[in-house]
Design an enzyme around this catalytic site. Structure first.
Site, short mmCIF file in Angstrom:
data_model
loop_
_atom_site.label_atom_id
_atom_site.label_comp_id
_atom_site.label_asym_id
_atom_site.label_seq_id
_atom_site.Cartn_x
_atom_site.Cartn_y
_atom_site.Cartn_z
N HIS A 53 0.94 -0.69 0.13
CA HIS A 53 0.29 0.09 -0.01
C HIS A 53 0.71 1.17 0.43
CE1 HIS A 53 0.40 0.15 4.59
NE2 HIS A 53 0.17 1.54 4.20
N ASP A 82 0.26 -7.89 1.63
CA ASP A 82 0.41 -6.06 1.86
C ASP A 82 1.85 -5.86 1.72
OD1 ASP A 82 0.67 -3.69 1.51
OD2 ASP A 82 0.13 -3.61 3.80
N SER A 160 4.19 2.83 8.52
CA SER A 160 4.36 1.28 7.07
C SER A 160 5.37 0.68 6.64
CB SER A 160 2.90 1.92 6.87
OG SER A 160 1.75 1.72 6.97
#
Lengths: 215, 303
Positions: A53, A82, A160
């Site tokens: 992402h 992910d 992230s």
């Protein structure tokens, strides 16, 4: 002696800062069309792991901890977990040590490094809150059922793709999701290993080749 | 281990932390009250006493407790204490791994603590922090304390254990009590409440005999009656011969306050009723035909 406990704590503090310094060298900033995230130098030959992402398109820019800016190409994705792999044209990069996430115990120390809200290389300390014991992320995630490592480290947007390391400084997870304050979910490192193992081999001439998506 | 150089101090501390978690884990149980999110409980005494939060146990019957090894026991409610939001359950078992409470004098601000719980079906979970604040309390002559901690409490952590680095319990964690802050009811308070509940049995819940439905109060009405609350409870049933009927409550009344406390949902009403002793007089503020009225009635005992 009263001095001893203070001494032990200060040694502990020093040990933590050494660990964080080492870990930070392996953490990059990934800039893509949709903002930025963190990434992890997986091998010294330019393979970088981040979240799917974080890199919406197949091209991104990577900034190393020493300030070098490099063009990066996405060479593989695992949308379900992910994960994305990037390749940058560089050699001799400070790769992270990778630990065994299947051996984690609840309560073990976790140190995460990322760029929360753009603060570069910020470190946060916590523990393993829930060991990654099978595809059981349903509690938090509702529809998706993924195998996730849960820790009470404080992550934020920008964290992230960054590493979660154990007390030996070995990466045991890649930060993937922030559910709330002190509720972080990460892709356990054994899944990252599996993902990287399935990638095509590195090209002899580095970097500029556009790679097909891994199957 | 030598202090100089001290390689692997972090790793040894890390493994000690995991050791504390594993030491206490068998004393942390899952409390199943049939609701979607289960609560946590602590094995308080080896002969089957389980301490948990009252709000985490949404019904009084058909309760079950699941131990760390997966064995499941049906549990009976010994009682609830609305003041401390504690509930005590009993399972038919002996030789259970009970927790060891910390000495109250050892419980100090700044101490490292772990919060342990079993939310949902995913096994034991833990978070870490320190004791942020200690508020000393006195209850019926017994000293106790309530703790604040910066350890994060996840959903389902209510009723879990806050333990020190020796694995001794300093408090029972509660997500509701601190209104967003992580709070633990001190071990001495849990002990005292457990003794009271064991001696006097279940504390009966106050009973009015009404069924209600949540309604939004119209803006105009709120302005006219200067009401700050946005919601209230519409009375949709008044049971025959109930305290509510004897107190003059009628179908269609809208309940605003109970003993001065705003009632904005059924849970609030239930919580306030739990705090009532049977026979105690209750003042209800209601809306009838757009006008404020006050009703007084004696609470009955819930069956």
């Amino acid at each position: 002696m009263a001095g001893i406990s203070a001494n032990r704590l200060s040694l502990l503090g020093r040990e933590t800062s050494v660990l964080v310094e080492d870990l930070r060298r392996s953490v990059v900033l990934v800039q893509s069309a949709h903002g930025h995230g963190a990434g992890l130098i997986w091998d010294s030959a330019g393979l970088i792991v981040t979240n799917h992402h974080v890199v919406a398109r197949d091209q991104a820019r990577v900034e190393l901890s020493d300030g070098r800016l490099l063009a990066a190409a996405v060479v593989g994705r695992d949308v379900h977990n992910d994960l994305a792999a990037l390749r940058v044209p560089a050699l001799g990069l400070p790769a992270a040590a990778i630990g065994d996430s299947t051996a984690l115990r609840v309560g073990e120390l976790i140190i995460a490094v990322g760029h929360p809200f753009g603060v570069r290389g910020a470190a946060t300390l916590g523990i393993v809150s829930r060991a990654p014991s099978g595809p059981d992320g349903g509690d938090w995630l509702g529809r998706t059922r993924r195998e996730l490592l849960q820790a009470d480290v404080d992550l934020a947007p920008g964290s992230s793709g960054g590493p979660l390391a154990n007390a030996a400084g070995e990466v045991v997870g890649v930060a993937s999701m922030v559910v709330g304050p002190g509720i972080a979910l990460a892709v356990p490192s054994h899944l990252v290993r599996r993902f990287v193992a399935a990638l095509p081999a590195a090209p002899p001439g580095l970097g500029v080749t556009r790679w097909e998506r891994a199957a | 281990m030598t202090p100089e150089g001290s390689p692997g101090m972090l790793t040894s501390i890390s493994s000690e932390l995991a050791g504390v978690v594993e030491q206490v884990a068998p004393s942390i149980v899952r409390v199943d009250d049939g609701s979607r999110l289960t609560a946590t409980g602590i094995i308080w005494a080896a002969d089957g006493l389980i301490a948990t939060t009252s709000h985490g146990v949404e019904r009084d019957e058909n309760l079950a407790v699941e131990l760390g090894d997966g064995t499941r026991h049906s549990a009976a409610l010994v009682g609830r204490d609305p003041d401390t939001d504690l509930a005590l359950l009993r399972v038919q078992a002996t030789g259970l791994p009970a927790v060891q409470p910390a000495e109250p004098g050892d419980v100090k601000v700044g101490h490292l603590v772990l919060a342990l719980a079993r939310p949902g079906g995913s096994g034991l979970q833990a978070t870490i922090g320190i004791i942020s604040a200690r508020m000393d309390t006195e209850r019926n002559g017994t000293l106790g304390y309530i703790l604040h901690t910066d350890a994060v409490l996840y959903p389902g952590f209510s009723g879990g254990a806050l333990v020190d680095m020796s694995g001794r319990v300093v408090g029972l964690t509660n997500l509701m009590f601190g209104r967003g802050k992580s709070v633990a009811i001190g071990a001495p308070v849990v002990q005292q409440v457990a003794e009271t509940l064991l001696a006097h049995g279940a504390i009966p819940r106050g009973y009015l005999g009404i069924r209600t439905q949540l309604v939004a109060l119209p803006e105009g009405l709120r302005k006219k009656q200067k009401l700050s609350q946005e919601h209230a409870l519409l009375v949709v049933q008044v049971e025959n011969g109930s305290p509510a009927e004897q107190g003059g409550m009628m179908l269609g009344d809208t309940l605003l306050r109970l003993n001065g406390q705003e009632i904005q949902d059924v849970d609030q009403l239930r919580r306030h009723l739990r705090g009532l002793q049977p026979g105690q007089t209750v003042a209800l503020q209601i809306l009838r035909g757009g006008a404020l009225r006050e009703l007084k009635m004696a609470a009955g005992a819930a069956q």
